[in-house]
Design a protein around this motif. Structure first.
Motif, PDB file in Angstrom:
ATOM      1  N   ARG A 140       0.841  -1.201   0.000  1.00  0.00           N
ATOM      2  CA  ARG A 140       0.000   0.000   0.000  1.00  0.00           C
ATOM      3  C   ARG A 140       0.879   1.255   0.000  1.00  0.00           C
ATOM      4  O   ARG A 140       0.661   2.181  -0.786  1.00  0.00           O
ATOM      5  N   LEU A 170      -6.097  -2.768  -2.292  1.00  0.00           N
ATOM      6  CA  LEU A 170      -5.411  -2.070  -1.217  1.00  0.00           C
ATOM      7  C   LEU A 170      -5.841  -0.623  -1.037  1.00  0.00           C
ATOM      8  O   LEU A 170      -5.357   0.040  -0.134  1.00  0.00           O
ATOM      9  N   HIS A 171      -6.718  -0.112  -1.858  1.00  0.00           N
ATOM     10  CA  HIS A 171      -7.114   1.303  -1.751  1.00  0.00           C
ATOM     11  C   HIS A 171      -8.115   1.533  -0.665  1.00  0.00           C
ATOM     12  O   HIS A 171      -8.566   0.698   0.032  1.00  0.00           O
TER      13      HIS A 171
END
Length: 105
Positions: free
Chosen positions: A61, A104-105
């Motif tokens: 990330r 991962l956002h």
């Protein structure tokens, strides 16, 4: 890498990019690394795999990656639970493997 109190390696997690020509069943696209987590049998079930997975997801990330992918055997219930509990979802299947993705956002 994870080491026990004696300095012996007991686990590792890594992610790497492949291209379509490698033929990995977990290949999603040129921008999604494939993740691997491994621990020695005597430390399984103690949270080490979860810790390695979380650290790698956090690093990915921070590096600006959008997603990670992996393949896990359908019969590997402990690993299936680990990944599902961490927000991984099925992207597709390949033979006896579920190909999972974690956005991962």
């Amino acid at each position: 890498m994870a080491h026990d109190e004696h300095g012996t390696p007991v686990g590792a997690a890594w992610a790497r990019l492949f291209d379509r020509s490698i033929g990995s069943p977990a290949f999603i696209d040129d921008h999604t690394p494939e993740l691997t987590v491994a621990t020695t049998a005597h430390v399984r079930g103690r949270g080490l795999g979860t810790a390695l997975l979380r650290q790698l997801q956090d690093a990915a990330r921070r590096a600006g990656l959008q997603a990670l992918a992996l393949g896990v055997h359908r019969d590997n219930q402990p690993a299936q639970r680990l990944y599902r509990n961490e927000g991984w979802t099925t992207h597709t299947t390949a033979g006896e493997y579920d190909i999972l993705v974690r956005y991962l956002h």
